[in-house]
Each structure stands twice: as structure tokens, then as C-alpha cells.
Scaffold this motif. Sequence first.
Motif, PDB file in Angstrom:
ATOM      1  N   ALA A  91      49.989  49.639  15.221  1.00 48.57           N
ATOM      2  CA  ALA A  91      50.175  50.153  13.861  1.00 48.57           C
ATOM      3  C   ALA A  91      49.950  51.660  13.805  1.00 48.57           C
ATOM      4  CB  ALA A  91      49.233  49.437  12.903  1.00 48.57           C
ATOM      5  N   PHE A  92      48.884  52.127  14.456  1.00 49.62           N
ATOM      6  CA  PHE A  92      48.606  53.568  14.449  1.00 49.62           C
ATOM      7  C   PHE A  92      49.716  54.336  15.178  1.00 49.62           C
ATOM      8  CE2 PHE A  92      43.826  52.554  14.240  1.00 49.62           C
ATOM      9  CZ  PHE A  92      43.923  52.379  12.865  1.00 49.62           C
ATOM     10  N   THR A  93      50.221  53.753  16.268  1.00 49.31           N
ATOM     11  CA  THR A  93      51.296  54.416  17.012  1.00 49.31           C
ATOM     12  C   THR A  93      52.570  54.476  16.173  1.00 49.31           C
ATOM     13  OG1 THR A  93      50.349  53.543  19.052  1.00 49.31           O
ATOM     14  CG2 THR A  93      52.578  54.406  19.171  1.00 49.31           C
ATOM     15  N   ALA A  94      52.853  53.409  15.425  1.00 47.97           N
ATOM     16  CA  ALA A  94      54.048  53.399  14.582  1.00 47.97           C
ATOM     17  C   ALA A  94      53.957  54.464  13.495  1.00 47.97           C
ATOM     18  CB  ALA A  94      54.227  52.019  13.952  1.00 47.97           C
ATOM     19  N   MET A  95      52.738  54.647  12.934  1.00 46.29           N
ATOM     20  CA  MET A  95      52.589  55.699  11.922  1.00 46.29           C
ATOM     21  C   MET A  95      52.768  57.084  12.522  1.00 46.29           C
ATOM     22  SD  MET A  95      49.550  54.311   9.415  1.00 46.29           S
ATOM     23  CE  MET A  95      48.367  54.067  10.748  1.00 46.29           C
ATOM     24  N   GLY A  96      52.277  57.286  13.754  1.00 45.44           N
ATOM     25  CA  GLY A  96      52.415  58.599  14.390  1.00 45.44           C
ATOM     26  C   GLY A  96      53.799  58.866  14.920  1.00 45.44           C
ATOM     27  N   GLU A  97      54.608  57.794  15.089  1.00 48.64           N
ATOM     28  CA  GLU A  97      55.946  57.983  15.631  1.00 48.64           C
ATOM     29  C   GLU A  97      56.818  58.809  14.685  1.00 48.64           C
ATOM     30  OE1 GLU A  97      59.642  55.298  17.403  1.00 48.64           O
ATOM     31  OE2 GLU A  97      57.988  54.361  16.299  1.00 48.64           O
ATOM     32  N   GLU A  98      56.703  58.565  13.390  1.00 49.55           N
ATOM     33  CA  GLU A  98      57.519  59.312  12.430  1.00 49.55           C
ATOM     34  C   GLU A  98      57.183  60.791  12.466  1.00 49.55           C
ATOM     35  OE1 GLU A  98      59.969  58.095  10.789  1.00 49.55           O
ATOM     36  OE2 GLU A  98      59.642  56.068  11.579  1.00 49.55           O
ATOM     37  N   VAL A  99      55.874  61.092  12.606  1.00 49.60           N
ATOM     38  CA  VAL A  99      55.460  62.496  12.664  1.00 49.60           C
ATOM     39  C   VAL A  99      56.018  63.160  13.915  1.00 49.60           C
ATOM     40  CG1 VAL A  99      53.492  64.064  12.729  1.00 49.60           C
ATOM     41  CG2 VAL A  99      53.393  61.962  11.344  1.00 49.60           C
ATOM     42  N   THR A 100      55.924  62.452  15.043  1.00 48.57           N
ATOM     43  CA  THR A 100      56.395  63.023  16.307  1.00 48.57           C
ATOM     44  C   THR A 100      57.906  63.264  16.287  1.00 48.57           C
ATOM     45  OG1 THR A 100      54.630  61.847  17.436  1.00 48.57           O
ATOM     46  CG2 THR A 100      56.421  62.684  18.791  1.00 48.57           C
ATOM     47  N   ARG A 101      58.658  62.319  15.753  1.00 46.45           N
ATOM     48  CA  ARG A 101      60.104  62.475  15.708  1.00 46.45           C
ATOM     49  C   ARG A 101      60.499  63.626  14.773  1.00 46.45           C
ATOM     50  NH1 ARG A 101      63.074  58.630  18.192  1.00 46.45           N
ATOM     51  NH2 ARG A 101      62.011  56.681  18.776  1.00 46.45           N
ATOM     52  N   SER A 102      59.750  63.800  13.687  1.00 51.87           N
ATOM     53  CA  SER A 102      60.080  64.895  12.768  1.00 51.87           C
ATOM     54  C   SER A 102      59.754  66.252  13.385  1.00 51.87           C
ATOM     55  CB  SER A 102      59.320  64.715  11.449  1.00 51.87           C
ATOM     56  OG  SER A 102      57.916  64.775  11.663  1.00 51.87           O
ATOM     57  N   LEU A 103      58.722  66.311  14.245  1.00 51.09           N
ATOM     58  CA  LEU A 103      58.337  67.585  14.836  1.00 51.09           C
ATOM     59  C   LEU A 103      59.143  67.920  16.077  1.00 51.09           C
ATOM     60  CD1 LEU A 103      54.422  67.424  14.481  1.00 51.09           C
ATOM     61  CD2 LEU A 103      56.043  68.758  13.099  1.00 51.09           C
ATOM     62  N   PHE A 104      59.301  66.920  16.968  1.00 52.45           N
ATOM     63  CA  PHE A 104      59.921  67.197  18.261  1.00 52.45           C
ATOM     64  C   PHE A 104      61.322  66.602  18.393  1.00 52.45           C
ATOM     65  CE2 PHE A 104      55.326  67.141  18.945  1.00 52.45           C
ATOM     66  CZ  PHE A 104      55.126  68.389  19.500  1.00 52.45           C
ATOM     67  N   GLY A 105      61.716  65.769  17.437  1.00 54.84           N
ATOM     68  CA  GLY A 105      63.041  65.154  17.526  1.00 54.84           C
ATOM     69  C   GLY A 105      63.146  64.101  18.600  1.00 54.84           C
ATOM     70  N   SER A 106      62.038  63.685  19.170  1.00 60.10           N
ATOM     71  CA  SER A 106      62.048  62.687  20.235  1.00 60.10           C
ATOM     72  C   SER A 106      60.837  61.776  20.060  1.00 60.10           C
ATOM     73  CB  SER A 106      62.016  63.358  21.616  1.00 60.10           C
ATOM     74  OG  SER A 106      61.865  62.380  22.623  1.00 60.10           O
ATOM     75  N   GLY A 107      61.022  60.487  20.410  1.00 56.15           N
ATOM     76  CA  GLY A 107      59.903  59.545  20.310  1.00 56.15           C
ATOM     77  C   GLY A 107      59.971  58.483  21.382  1.00 56.15           C
ATOM     78  N   ALA A 108      60.554  58.820  22.542  1.00 55.58           N
ATOM     79  CA  ALA A 108      60.720  57.833  23.611  1.00 55.58           C
ATOM     80  C   ALA A 108      59.377  57.358  24.147  1.00 55.58           C
ATOM     81  CB  ALA A 108      61.562  58.421  24.736  1.00 55.58           C
ATOM     82  N   VAL A 109      58.454  58.276  24.337  1.00 58.82           N
ATOM     83  CA  VAL A 109      57.128  57.895  24.863  1.00 58.82           C
ATOM     84  C   VAL A 109      56.393  57.021  23.862  1.00 58.82           C
ATOM     85  CG1 VAL A 109      54.924  58.781  25.702  1.00 58.82           C
ATOM     86  CG2 VAL A 109      57.041  59.978  26.262  1.00 58.82           C
TER      87      VAL A 109
END
Length: 448
Positions: A91-109
Motif C-alpha cells: 500500500a505504501f509503495t502504491a502511494m509513492g508510485e504516483e509521486v515517483t511517476r510524476s517526478l521522474f516519469g518512470s516507475g518500473a522499479v
Amino acid sequence: MDGQPEIVTKLSLWLQQAGDIAMGWLLSPAAWSQFALLVGAFIAARMITRRLQPALAPYLTPPEGKAGLTVTARLYLRRGLPLLLPLLAYAFTAMGEEVTRSLFGSGAVIAFGKRIFLFLAARIFVNEVLTDPFLRLLGRYVLIPIAAIYALGILTEITTRLEETIISLGNIRFSVMALIRGLIAGSLLFWLGSWSNRQSADYIKKQEELRPATRELAVKAAEVMIFGAAFLLLMSIMGIDLTAVAVLGGALGVGIGLGLQQIAANFVSGIILLVEGQTTVGDYVELDGGEKGTIIKMTARACVLETFDGRWIVVPNEHFITTRVVNYSDQGSANRYEAAFSVSYDTDINTIPDIIEEAVGRLPFVLKSPDGPDCELRGFGESSVDFAVEYWVNGIDDGKNRFGSPVLFAIWNALKEHDIEMPFPQRVVHLKQDPAPPAKPRRSKAEA
């Protein structure tokens, strides 16, 4: 790579792609930030889990001696507490995924980490939560491998390849994926049907206000409906046209008409027995063939009788419909028996009924209702006067509850107490001898 099998070639390509992805992650600042986010999510989930598990355990522990659906649900929830860690991390990773994709445009890791947390949750679920041996076996060899393949990100490619692989059996064509899906769904559906059948049977059998025959009929009806629904749902999942089932049902009907008459007759007879309720579980019955015992089980094909010496007799249901059956338990639990005895001709027989009725009436198992002991004169024998005492008891004289022997002891002791003789057959034998023949006169020598 020329000449190598196709699977080896594809495995080499997958390994090369995995190496390229791993090298790209190691050299990418965005990947490092996602790794940091994964580690932070795991640490946060671990800290929260350490606080939540001790707090939730008392609420999920039911009081001792309690039973019911709520208690069962609380026990399963308590057993699932180890799942808190991977699910919170997911759950915590899913919440952080949106932030990471918005900042770096990538969320593969991040996506890979989420799949790893789901894989860990699947392992914990199979090894620590599941208790049923069949479900644990299914989870170990189906759920965990699927979770591992999903974590590696190749589940979609494998399922597509399995969908494209077609198996032909005559006019029937289906994919390997459909076969695998059908096996997994069939296993789960029929396990769920078996579990539902057990639960419904236990619930129905606890309804004391229903007659035993009605309970048995309800159990059989629930079983047929549960497994019938599971079969139809499985056919729908596998994509099999239900018109084929209708054809199969017609063929089955022809088979029943030609070669399975006895099985069909026993099945219909079992339904009639359950509907009428004239014989049910717990009744003591005797058939024309000499079989007698207590009905301990009624199935779709036969009834199981238990004799007083512990033997089981399987009697087809048809026999209860087509032959004469004596049911000792149908009208209640009270039954009448009699014990015969004899006294000498020297006895004042007018005193016998009062003596015997009083002696037998003192026995604790002899009933006063519907009638007390009744001693009757039965006849005049060659060497004795014959009597019999009739008495009622609550139960069946089937070997487990031997009523006849204590009654005979009571009769013997009562007669001995009043010095009344119980004779045995006697015979007087007269021996007769033929008279000696007259002596012949002796002739003289002169006559000779």
C-alpha cells in the motif's frame, strides 16, 4: 545461438533483457530514488506492523468455549496477522508510485517492488494462513508459482503463449490456458462445494424441530444443488457449450433406462423414504430377509444397519419399498416383550400372577405405562402348568439392552422365595417281561 531449441533461445533473450534492465536501474538516479522509496515503505510497514499486531491480537482472540461463525471469522483474521507487513508495504509503495511517476516519469522499479511484496504476501498466506491440506497444496504448486512469474513481469507473455497453444480432440478444440484455468477453477469450485455441503449439513442437522427424515432430505437436496451449481459454473468458466451437457444428460438417461435400472430404483426409493419419513436414522427395523438393526446412515443408494454386535449391513433402498419392513421405533420407544415359565401341578396357580407381576414390576426398566406387567396362564403341559409374563420397556431388546435375562432372574428368585417348584419333564418307565414257557415232560427210557 543457431541450432538451439526455441525455449533456450527465448530464455537467453529474457536473461539478456533482465541484465539490461538491471544495469539501467543501477545507473539511473530515478531508479535509485525508487529503491529508496521501496526501502522506506518496507521500514514503515514493519514499524506499524510491530505496533498493530500486539494491539489487534486480543480483539481477534475469541473467548474459550465459544463457537459460531463470528468465532471462526475472528480466528481466521488472527491467523492472517502476518499478512500485515507485505500488504502495508504494498500500500505504501502504491502511494509513492504516483509521486515517483510524476517526478521522474518512470516507475518500473516501484512496480517491480509492488510485485515482490505481493509474492511475499502469497508465500505467507500459503504457509501461515491456510490450514486445509488441499488448499495449502494448491497454493504451494499454483498460487506461489503464479505470484513468482507475476513478480518477474512475464505472466502476460506466458498466458498469451498458452492461449495460442491449441489442443484438438476430434471436433473439440481448446487452448492449454483454458485447460489450466479449468483445472484450477474446478479444484477450487469442488473444494468450495464440499466445504459448503459440510457446513449446510451440520446446520440442517442441528435443527431439532425438523423430523429426522426431513433433515436428511434437506441435506441431500442441498448437496445436489451445491454440486450441480459448481458443475454448471465450471462448464461456463471453461467455455463449454451447455447444449453439450444436455446431450450428455440424454445419453445418461438412455444408459439408466438400459443398464442402470437398479441404481435408479434405489435412488428414487431413497428419495421416497426421505419424503415419507416412515423409516429414518435411529430407527430399529427388521426386514423380510432377516436383516435387522439400527439405521445409522441413509445414502442415495442404500441404508446402513448396525446390528447389536457391531456389524454393518448395507441394505438397498429398494428393499424398504418393495418388501415388508417392521419398524420397532416408528410409533415410539416403548416396546412389549414376554418371558415364558412353568410351575408344577402341585402349585396353587391362583397365586402365581400376583407374585410374578410384583417381582417383574420392581425392575427399574419395566414401564408402568402403557401397561404394567401382565402374567397370563398359557396352557397345561405334559409335566407343568405354563405361564408367560408380558412387560413393556423403553427401548429395543437388541443385545445392547438385554431385558429378557433380568426378567427371567426375577421370575426365578420370586418362585424360589415362595417355594414354588419349576418342574422338568419326568417319565415313568415300566419294564415288562414275558412269562417263562411251560417245561416239556421228560420221556422215560422205555418210551424212548
